[in-house]
Scaffold this active site. Structure first.
Site, mmCIF file in Angstrom:
data_model
loop_
_atom_site.group_PDB
_atom_site.id
_atom_site.type_symbol
_atom_site.label_atom_id
_atom_site.label_comp_id
_atom_site.label_asym_id
_atom_site.label_seq_id
_atom_site.Cartn_x
_atom_site.Cartn_y
_atom_site.Cartn_z
ATOM 1 N N CYS A 183 -61.287 -19.720 41.146
ATOM 2 C CA CYS A 183 -62.619 -19.857 40.534
ATOM 3 C C CYS A 183 -63.697 -19.144 41.340
ATOM 4 O O CYS A 183 -64.696 -18.711 40.791
ATOM 5 C CB CYS A 183 -63.001 -21.319 40.411
ATOM 6 S SG CYS A 183 -62.001 -22.202 39.232
ATOM 7 N N CYS A 319 -66.990 -11.473 52.679
ATOM 8 C CA CYS A 319 -67.097 -11.331 51.217
ATOM 9 C C CYS A 319 -67.816 -12.582 50.721
ATOM 10 O O CYS A 319 -68.495 -13.256 51.490
ATOM 11 C CB CYS A 319 -65.724 -11.165 50.576
ATOM 12 S SG CYS A 319 -64.701 -12.640 50.667
#
Lengths: 356, 84
Positions: A183, A319
């Site tokens: 997700c 990230c």
């Protein structure tokens, strides 16, 4: 307020009755994960009168949780999910015995925690914990109620129920770290975990009370975009149920763990260390917001990018959530074995939570 | 043959379902078993081959690779999903 009145609307159901209520009051359920799936599970089990509810989570509440984790409020940001969930559940139903396990489930603690419960609800968000729960439940002979999401789809099943099939009977081998997006990378529509989580709550109630037909040996596939459900039947595979002990670890990225640094460590290192900081997200994510010192080399271009091996500064990779930076770490460590390369666990999300 | 796609297989193939005219599947003959279908799909869509686990259902039942299939069967590709 007598308990008779409190649960009247369900005890008056002929097939549930006082008998079903008594079974709930006498039962112990463990819910692993207090995120999008786990919250509707615990709210309904607690409201309906399950006697003992155990909770496992070690996360804190972040802003991007709120679109689907509807028990938490803006005032709870930064607080441990476990602490907030316990407060809310106690306010909702003071009769329930709530047991908090302030940890993530791992091979060292899983059997010890699970053994005291009758049913386990798998409301986690990663494969490692799902396979761990599966194996631990087989060893302890406990049923577990599974729910998982991808995009606008969900899967629900009850595994290991009365010697029924397990998770590995459907999916024998755990996917590698970059096979299936989660997700964090893929996104999730806020309402979807609510739907799948309430289905898990329903299956849990059925397992505890014996009412209805438990979703064992059946995988329910829910497609939110088409509003369709489909049920696939499957059988137990003896070789997949033959688990004799837990694996030492379920994290396929374990070998990289020592090169993962926490966001806190990164911030303190950044103050005193001269480092190269590479942001491996896409350029549009980078433009949207990035750290001052970071340069942008998207993961997709990293393999073609040459780092200077004469530059002896340590390389830090970042990230959004820490998943792509883990892949980048693997790629760069293989290519530049002499460089010191780290990735920042939890990525920009974690940093944002630390310094909002 | 209609193949319904779930989870990441939708992304790999790029559509929610796949309709295969059986005679062009292999040029000569269509896959006779789940295993042959798995091989054929893996060649056409290499991303599928990289999945450690991919369940295939035939007419709403989980199917082993040896199971025979026909053109009128309803097939579904079901990968594990992890989100929560």
């Amino acid at each position: 307020m007598t308990s008779t009145n409190r649960y009247l609307r369900q005890t008056s159901l002929v097939s549930f009755g006082e008998e079903g209520q008594a079974k709930l009051a006498d039962s112990q359920v463990l819910v692993v994960g207090l995120g999008g799936l786990g919250l509707p599970v615990i709210q309904y089990l607690n409201a309906m009168g399950v006697g003992t509810i155990g909770l496992v989570d070690h996360d804190t509440i972040e802003l991007h949780n709120l679109q689907r984790q509807v028990l938490y409020t803006e005032a709870d940001l930064g607080r441990p999910k476990l602490e907030v969930a316990i407060e809310q559940l106690q306010a909702q139903n003071s009769n329930t015995k709530i047991i908090g396990h302030d940890t993530f489930l791992n091979s060292q603690n899983a059997l010890e925690i699970i053994k005291n419960y009758e049913v386990v609800v798998d409301a986690t968000d990663n494969f490692a914990t799902r396979y761990l729960i599966n194996d631990a439940c087989i060893l302890l002979n406990k049923p577990f109620v599974y729910g998982a999401l991808h995009d606008f789809e969900g899967q629900v099943s009850v595994f290991n129920y009365q010697n029924g099939p397990s998770y590995r009977c459907l999916f024998p081998k755990m996917p590698g770290p970059n096979e299936i997006p989660n997700c964090d990378v893929n996104g999730v529509l806020g309402v979807l975990p609510g739907i799948i989580g309430t289905m898990q709550a329903l299956e849990t109630i059925k397992v505890l009370t014996g009412v209805g037909e438990v979703l064992s040996g059946k995988l329910l596939l829910f497609d939110g975009l088409q509003q369709q459900t489909q049920t696939i039947s499957f059988e137990a595979q003896a070789d997949q149920k033959n688990i004799t002990q837990l694996q030492a670890s379920y994290e396929s990225q374990d070998c990289l763990m020592e090169f993962g640094v926490s966001a806190e460590t990164f911030l303190s290192n950044a103050e005193r260390e001269n480092m190269q900081l590479i942001d491996v997200r896409n350029s549009n994510e980078f433009e949207h917001d990035h750290l001052a010192r970071a340069i942008n080399i998207p993961l997709s271009q990293l393999a073609d990018h040459e780092l200077s091996i004469r530059d002896e500064r340590p390389v830090y990779l970042i990230c959004q959530s820490g998943q792509r930076s883990a892949l980048a770490l693997r790629l760069l460590t293989a290519k530049y074995p002499t460089l010191k390369i780290y990735h920042i666990l939890g990525g920009m999300n974690k940093l944002a939570a630390l310094c909002p | 043959m209609t193949i319904k796609l779930f989870g990441v297989t939708k992304d790999i193939i790029g559509s929610p379902s796949l309709s295969l005219p059986t005679n062009v599947l292999t040029g000569k003959s269509s896959p006779k078993t789940v295993g042959e279908l798995r091989q054929f799909l893996g060649k056409t869509y290499p991303g599928l081959k990289e999945l450690s686990s991919l369940a295939i259902a035939v007419n709403n039942s989980y199917a082993q690779d040896a199971e025979e299939i026909n053109s009128y069967d309803e097939i579904a590709l079901i990968p594990p999903v992890s989100g929560g």
